[in-house]
Design an enzyme around this catalytic site. Sequence first.
Site, PDB file in Angstrom:
ATOM      1  CG  ASP A   1       1.770   3.926   4.401  1.00  0.00           C
ATOM      2  OD1 ASP A   1       0.614   3.691   4.772  1.00  0.00           O
ATOM      3  OD2 ASP A   1       2.634   3.038   4.238  1.00  0.00           O
TER       4      ASP A   1
ATOM      5  CG  ASP B   1      -0.181  -0.245   2.521  1.00  0.00           C
ATOM      6  OD1 ASP B   1       0.964   0.231   2.648  1.00  0.00           O
ATOM      7  OD2 ASP B   1      -0.736  -0.906   3.412  1.00  0.00           O
TER       8      ASP B   1
ATOM      9  CG  ASP C   1       8.819   1.436  12.158  1.00  0.00           C
ATOM     10  OD1 ASP C   1       9.155   2.090  11.157  1.00  0.00           O
ATOM     11  OD2 ASP C   1       8.003   0.488  12.107  1.00  0.00           O
TER      12      ASP C   1
HETATM   13  P1  ATP Z   1       3.822  -2.488   4.931  1.00  0.00           P
HETATM   14  O1  ATP Z   1       2.710  -1.534   4.599  1.00  0.00           O
HETATM   15  O2  ATP Z   1       4.543  -3.027   3.786  1.00  0.00           O
HETATM   16  O3  ATP Z   1       3.411  -3.522   5.924  1.00  0.00           O
HETATM   17  P2  ATP Z   1       4.955  -0.156   6.137  1.00  0.00           P
HETATM   18  O4  ATP Z   1       6.371   0.149   6.550  1.00  0.00           O
HETATM   19  O5  ATP Z   1       4.354   0.734   5.108  1.00  0.00           O
HETATM   20  O6  ATP Z   1       4.938  -1.667   5.708  1.00  0.00           O
HETATM   21  P3  ATP Z   1       2.741   0.586   7.766  1.00  0.00           P
HETATM   22  O7  ATP Z   1       2.170  -0.140   8.941  1.00  0.00           O
HETATM   23  O8  ATP Z   1       1.923   0.759   6.556  1.00  0.00           O
HETATM   24  O9  ATP Z   1       4.101  -0.151   7.443  1.00  0.00           O
HETATM   25  O10 ATP Z   1       3.211   1.989   8.317  1.00  0.00           O
HETATM   26  C1  ATP Z   1       3.643   3.034   7.460  1.00  0.00           C
HETATM   27  C2  ATP Z   1       4.824   3.748   8.078  1.00  0.00           C
HETATM   28  O11 ATP Z   1       4.435   4.340   9.313  1.00  0.00           O
HETATM   29  C3  ATP Z   1       6.006   2.862   8.430  1.00  0.00           C
HETATM   30  O12 ATP Z   1       6.838   2.637   7.323  1.00  0.00           O
HETATM   31  C4  ATP Z   1       6.689   3.666   9.500  1.00  0.00           C
HETATM   32  O13 ATP Z   1       7.416   4.741   8.957  1.00  0.00           O
HETATM   33  C5  ATP Z   1       5.507   4.260  10.251  1.00  0.00           C
HETATM   34  N1  ATP Z   1       5.091   3.387  11.352  1.00  0.00           N
HETATM   35  C6  ATP Z   1       4.135   2.433  11.321  1.00  0.00           C
HETATM   36  N2  ATP Z   1       4.006   1.835  12.512  1.00  0.00           N
HETATM   37  C7  ATP Z   1       4.902   2.426  13.329  1.00  0.00           C
HETATM   38  C8  ATP Z   1       5.251   2.262  14.697  1.00  0.00           C
HETATM   39  N3  ATP Z   1       4.634   1.344  15.451  1.00  0.00           N
HETATM   40  N4  ATP Z   1       6.220   3.042  15.198  1.00  0.00           N
HETATM   41  C9  ATP Z   1       6.820   3.999  14.445  1.00  0.00           C
HETATM   42  N5  ATP Z   1       6.542   4.187  13.151  1.00  0.00           N
HETATM   43  C10 ATP Z   1       5.602   3.428  12.592  1.00  0.00           C
HETATM   44 MG    MG Z   2       2.327   0.650   4.434  1.00  0.00          MG
END
Ligand code: ATP
Ligand code: MG
Length: 470
Positions: A98, A96, A175
């Site tokens: 963001d 997805d 993170d």
């Molecule tokens: P994917 O969508 O592929 O699972 P993602 O890295 O995009 O991985 P998301 O859960 O969509 O993960 O979160 C988007 C972004 O928000 C992350 O890449 C990170 O920068 C931030 N993020 C998400 N969860 C946390 C957290 N618990 N602590 C700090 N930052 C976070």
């Molecule tokens: Mg994501």
Amino acid sequence: MAPARHCRYNRHFVFVKNAAQGMLKRFIDRLRGRRAADSPSAKKAHIIARGRHGIARQRISSAAVKVLEGLQGKSYQAYLVGGGVRDLLLGLTPKDFDVATSATPEQVRALFRNARIIGRRFRLVHVLFGRETIEVATFRAHHEQDEQRTTTNAQGMIVHDNVYGQMEEDAERRDFTVNALYYDVADETIHDYVGGVNDLEARLLRLIGHPETRYREDPVRMLRAIRFAAKLDFRIEAHTAAPLPHLASLLTGVSPHRLADEVDKLLGSGHAETVLALLEEYGLLHYLFPDLHLNDASRRLILATAQSTDARLRIGKGINPAFFYAALLWQPVQVRSRQLHDHGTPLVPALQQAIQQVIQQQMTRTALTRVLATTLREIWEMQTRLQNPDIRRVDEMLQSPRFRAGFDFLVLREQSGEPTGQMGDWWQHYQDADNEGRQALQAEVLAARRQPDGAAPKRRRRPPRKRKPA
Ligand code: ATP
Ligand code: MG
């Protein structure tokens, strides 16, 4: 004297008024996310120019581009961030997209139709385009800078994180370094505040800031470390990995709903086999499935389930999350059921009670939906009937909508070496056979039951029927 005093008061008034206006402007700037030009703390980003990184603009979904351009068109800062940028840089297809922006959730919502604000602990906006959702988050500030609005509990865990800030602050509260890269659709540059590009090239998962503090703020980051390490085939950097075993118990403070979501993502990541190995290695598995005590048999079953799920996802098939729970909690169900039976509960009620207890216990850790709990119960309860079917009911069982899940689980048990009397194989043949073949298979079972050697399925021994008093 009077005019002079008046003048002094006047100057004082103007000074106070200017100071108040300055504060108000800074406050509004902060709310709007506009960077104060003279901000001394502004940290410089390393900017990677277009053409010096692997992201092609066409690979970004048109929905994400619409959101980014819509926000930038209203003079807000807006960048693609997180998994979208990371995965594109790695040549993967993002799950997805963001977006991070200087606009507040209300400002974002006002800009797009089909936008809704979600979340309490962390407010963000979902902008919906058909089946695609773009997640838009307002830049967050460091939690230390505004103790009143970012609330941490006694364990250092963040319970609200809605303090808005500047982009560079936002980068530092993300993170992992590879998740904190910002892509600008306008000039196709990448902004890196935390060394994410270097870590990405070195295939390293590194937590931003002090690892222990960051895990305490949000223990789910421990699970995210495992998920990304498995999915991306990255090494967890030494300081990021070191605190995991002794902080694993912090997971008990996370809400069962959040843990259930994370478990779904972990096991449905397409890399469940690696995920489970890492969860075990870092002592995290126990806090997700406290009832599970791995032994050779349960390990084989869980491994077989992980492999079959990963294989299904590789060819684009869907998975049933109940399956994982069925495999992970099968051993606890059997242990409890045996204990109950040893204490005098007959076999069938012992199994039913064990199932109930194991599900209830698991719910204290990961919230299972009612549908999932029901499917789980059905899969387990069906195992006895599948292993030792009532021959007159075989066709009826086959027609049942629940048959497939129970049968698939029986096959997995069989593949992992559990003694099932080869009934998984039998059911497979039965489904493939024509009428004549089916009758032959039924006869085979009946004949096997007459054998005294016990290798084949045995007939269930029914207690003699009690006659009703006349
Ligand atoms: P994917 O969508 O592929 O699972 P993602 O890295 O995009 O991985 P998301 O859960 O969509 O993960 O979160 C988007 C972004 O928000 C992350 O890449 C990170 O920068 C931030 N993020 C998400 N969860 C946390 C957290 N618990 N602590 C700090 N930052 C976070
Ligand atoms: Mg994501």
